[in-house]
Every structure is written in structure tokens, then in C-alpha cells.
Scaffold this motif. Structure first.
Motif, PDB file in Angstrom:
ATOM      1  N   GLU A 102      82.351  13.134  84.605  1.00  0.00           N
ATOM      2  CA  GLU A 102      81.187  11.906  84.759  1.00  0.00           C
ATOM      3  C   GLU A 102      82.020  10.704  84.970  1.00  0.00           C
ATOM      4  O   GLU A 102      82.204   9.577  85.137  1.00  0.00           O
ATOM      5  N   ASP A 103      83.376  10.957  84.395  1.00  0.00           N
ATOM      6  CA  ASP A 103      84.323   9.657  84.697  1.00  0.00           C
ATOM      7  C   ASP A 103      84.925   9.635  85.790  1.00  0.00           C
ATOM      8  O   ASP A 103      85.772  10.500  86.110  1.00  0.00           O
ATOM      9  N   TYR A 104      85.926   8.590  86.049  1.00  0.00           N
ATOM     10  CA  TYR A 104      86.442   7.815  87.547  1.00  0.00           C
ATOM     11  C   TYR A 104      87.449   6.597  87.074  1.00  0.00           C
ATOM     12  O   TYR A 104      86.672   5.537  86.854  1.00  0.00           O
ATOM     13  N   TRP A 107      85.466   3.097  87.104  1.00  0.00           N
ATOM     14  CA  TRP A 107      84.038   3.402  86.028  1.00  0.00           C
ATOM     15  C   TRP A 107      84.046   1.740  86.262  1.00  0.00           C
ATOM     16  O   TRP A 107      84.845   0.681  84.767  1.00  0.00           O
ATOM     17  N   SER A 313      81.997  -0.768  90.520  1.00  0.00           N
ATOM     18  CA  SER A 313      83.519  -0.645  90.434  1.00  0.00           C
ATOM     19  C   SER A 313      84.769  -1.560  89.851  1.00  0.00           C
ATOM     20  O   SER A 313      84.331  -2.909  90.716  1.00  0.00           O
TER      21      SER A 313
END
Length: 432
Positions: A102-104, A107, A313
Motif C-alpha cells: 500500500e506504499d507508493y 504517498w 500526491s
């Protein structure tokens, strides 16, 4: 995970081929970027030979050696360790191999405590009082738009505010009838009392917040913010300071200042990446400030200041650069940095006044630091600025018609000041 040099060059060549570019172009860029940069000078060199120390430290900056840069008041230059931290963070995050699925790398819903904690320690606050934003202008807009105020309520500010501090309030005045009042900072102020008395006289029963710059972007005057915060609290009004020039120029302890809110742009004097800033909100004032950018978390008071940094973002690798800029400043020592700023600025001011310039910077040494502002009529600032850059590769900033704002960052060398002074003298002769 870091790419080794050979793998990076091979991947660069592949990218170049796909883009139709000569591989030598990308390889050259990669080679330059991967070159080892000089090590930081040892701290004991400072005790043995200060000028040798600063001369070695200058090598950490990619500003060409034939350029004299006197405009940290607009934007600083990030040193090599900061650039490396940004590049490394991009390489790591863009692999899309984060441990948590779930990490980008964009984030915008995280606490970012690994970045907030060192920042909070550097500015004398705690993580729950700090939100990392993009710059002081954004943080100032949070304050101007987030406070509960009605038509006729007053905000008091100085007559030397940056547009990023003044315009959010003028917009609110036009849209909602809030009143913007200004007190005058003398040019120059002789003492803190020169400013405090004017603020006290300008406060009315309708004043709700005192918003002003810690260091004036116009003249470089360091205002007595601790005393201003005490005055505001004694009158039952909020205090908020635009500290765009302070972080990295001199020690900053927000708890000691005692203000309710504070904003800054570390891309100036901390030499942090462009697009990193912070908003400080004292715990007792956090419930008085509405979010004006809303996404998940805006209605969760338990997040404290974190809720103001949730904008969706985000450019997370820039935060790695921010942390590196704090590490870099700490490796030098903020007390040494401040001392250097004051020494260089005092020399610049003394030399310019000897040349007949009118000082707009305070004669009180405590009320100036790394910015010298002088008035030099009949010299036209814009003409001088262009000539200095085109003919001498010297960058300055100022205002019309004849104001010069000369920044003296710690990596400036005495020969750089000498070169500017000689060029200034030459311009006065050739311009008639």
C-alpha cells in the motif's frame, strides 16, 4: 537498493537508445552525477584555520567557481550531499519495490516522522507541531484562510511583507471583509523598541492576529519576534511569523519564541530542496485553524499538525533532501553558520557604506544577520543587476529604483566580496 555505477551506466545507455539519444550524452551525465564529491572538511580545521575551512566547504556547492552568488534571499543552492540524497531517494522509490504493497513514492497520507523529527529538533519544536509543506507561501495561506474571522476583524502586519505573506490576507480582505492594517518598520530601525512601540500603537480591539516577518525580505531586518509574541499574548491576540529567511541562517527555537504559528522556506538559507517548507502550529492554537486543503484526515484532530501536510500526491524524495540539508547544517554547526553570516554581512555593509551607500539594514548588530540592504542612487538597480551578471557573473537582487539586497551565505569567500565591490566600483565609473 542502490544501483552500482556499471549497472547505472548500462541502464542509461538503454534509455538513451529507446529515446533516440546518443548513449554518450546520457553516459556523460551519469558519469558526472556519479563522480565522488570532496569530503566535508574536518571540524577541527575550523579551529586551526577558519578561511581554509570555508574554502573547503565551498567545494560542496555546484555553483561554478567563477560565479559569485549573492541572492540566497531568493533561493539557496543545495550542496552535493543534499543532491545525492534526492537522487538516491528517486532511484529507490521509483523501483516500485516498497515493502508495504500500500506504499507508493507519491504517498501523501503519511506521518513522515522520519523527516519531521529532525526538522522539529532543528527548529526547536516537536513533530506534532510541525507540518511539512511546500514553502512559506503555502503555509501562510493555511493561516490566512484557516482562521475564523469575520468582516471587520483586523490582521496587523508590517509594511515590509513578502507577497507570499501579504497577498493571502489581501485576498481574504477582498472576499470576506477582513481588514489588513500595517505598521511601519523604520528604514532603518535603530532598536527593537523602534518596532515594538509601533506595533503596540497599531493594535486595536478588532485586532485578531499579528502576522509579520521574522526577518524582512525587503531590508533584512531581524525583528524582535520573542518580544512581539509576548506583546500579542498580553493583548489576547494570536502571533504568526513568516520565517522564510530564518531556518538555516541562524539558530531557531520556536518554543523559546513562544509564537502561535510560524512558517518557513528552507530552500533559502538551509540550502534545502526547492518545494520544501514547514508550518508550525502551537498545540493550543491547532483547533483554531481549519484545513483549507482537504483530503483523508482533515477532520481527525488526533493527527495534530500532520493534518495540514496531507495534500495528496507528494514529492517524497524531496523530503530526503530536506533531511540531508539538516544533517549538513548540523555537521557544520548552526552557531558557526550564524557567526559566519554576521561576519560576512558586517563586512559587506561596512564596505558599501564607505562607498556612500545608504544603509537600510539596522545599525543594531543584533537586528541583522545574513542580508545587507543598501540604497545606492543614482545607480539603477535593474541595470546594475544585468551588467553584473552579463559582464562579471555576479548575481544580486534588489528593488526599484536603487535598492540592493545583498545576501552573504556562509560559503561566500572574502575574495567573492572583493570581486563584487571592485565590480560595483567599475560599474559606477563606466555608467557615468
Amino acid at each position: 537498493m542502490m544501483l552500482d555505477r556499471r549497472r547505472f551506466l548500462l541502464s542509461s545507455a538503454a534509455i538513451a537508445a529507446a529515446a533516440g539519444l546518443p548513449s554518450t550524452v546520457v553516459e556523460a551525465a551519469a558519469t558526472t552525477e556519479c563522480d565522488e564529491y570532496p569530503p566535508l572538511p574536518s571540524r577541527d580545521l575550523y579551529d586551526r584555520d577558519q578561511e581554509a575551512y570555508w574554502t573547503e566547504l565551498r567545494k560542496q556547492f555546484v555553483i561554478p567557481t567563477d560565479e559569485v552568488y549573492l541572492n540566497n534571499g531568493t533561493v539557496g543552492s543545495s550542496p552535493r550531499p543534499v543532491l545525492r540524497a534526492i537522487f538516491d531517494a528517486y532511484r529507490q522509490t521509483e523501483q516500485m519495490a516498497q515493502q508495504d504493497p500500500e506504499d507508493y513514492p507519491i504517498w501523501g497520507y503519511a506521518s513522515w516522522n522520519e523527516y519531521r523529527d529532525p526538522l522539529a529538533a532543528f527548529v526547536g519544536a516537536t513533530r506534532d507541531e510541525i507540518a511539512i509543506v511546500r514553502n512559506a507561501t503555502e503555509a501562510n495561506n493555511y493561516i490566512a484562510n484557516g482562521l475564523e474571522m469575520k468582516a471587520g476583524d483586523e490582521v496587523l502586519m508590517s509594511d515590509q511583507e513578502h507577497p507570499g505573506g501579504q497577498e493571502p490576507w489581501l485576498l481574504r480582505a477582498k472576499r470576506y471583509g477582513v481588514v489588513v492594517k500595517k505598521y511601519q518598520i523604520p528604514v532603518p530601525p535603530k532598536s527593537p523598541a523602534d518596532i515594538l512601540n509601533r506595533i503596540n500603537d497599531a493594535i486595536t480591539p478588532r485586532t485578531r492576529i499579528l502576522f509579520t516577518s521574522h526577518i524582512s525580505t525587503v531590508t533584512g531586518v531581524v525583528q524582535p519576534v520573542k518580544e512581539i509574541a509576548v506583546l500579542a499574548r498580553s493583548k489576547g491576540i494570536l502571533s504568526a511569523f513568516d520565517g522564510a529567511h530564518v531556518a538555516g541562517m541562524m539558530p531557531l527555537n520556536l518554543h523559546d519564541i513562544g509564537c502561535d504559528m510560524y512558517t518557513s522556506s528552507p530552500h533559502k538559507w538551509l540550502q534545502a530542496p526547492k518545494g520544501t517548507g514547514f508550518l508550525f502550529v502551537r498545540p493550543e492554537a491547532q483547533d483554531r485553524l481549519w484545513n483549507t486543503i482537504a483530503t483523508e484526515g482533515w477532520e481527525r484532530p488526533e493527527l495534530k499538525a500532520e493534518r495540514f501536510q496531507r495534500i495528496g500526491s507528494s514529492n517524497v524524495p524531496m523530503l530526503a533532501g530536506l533531511r540531508a540539508s539538516i544533517d549538513f547544517a548540523n555537521s557544520i554547526g548552526i552557531d558557526r553558520i550564524e557567526r559566519r553570516h554576521r561576519q560576512l554581512a558586517d563586512r559587506m555593509l561596512g564596505e558599501m557604506t564607505r562607498r556612500g551607500a545608504e544603509s537600510w539594514t539596522s545599525p543594531d548588530p543584533a537586528m541583522r544577520c545574513g542580508i545587507v540592504t543598501v540604497n545606492v542612487p543614482p545607480v539603477k538597480r535593474a541595470d546594475l543587476e544585468r551588467w553584473l551578471w552579463q559582464q562579471k557573473k555576479i548575481r544580486i537582487r534588489g528593488g526599484e529604483p536603487s535598492k540592493l539586497r545583498l545576501s552573504t551565505p556562509y560559503y561566500l569567500l572574502p575574495r567573492d566580496i572583493d570581486r563584487f565591490l571592485a565590480s560595483f566600483d567599475e560599474y559606477k565609473k563606466v555608467s557615468g
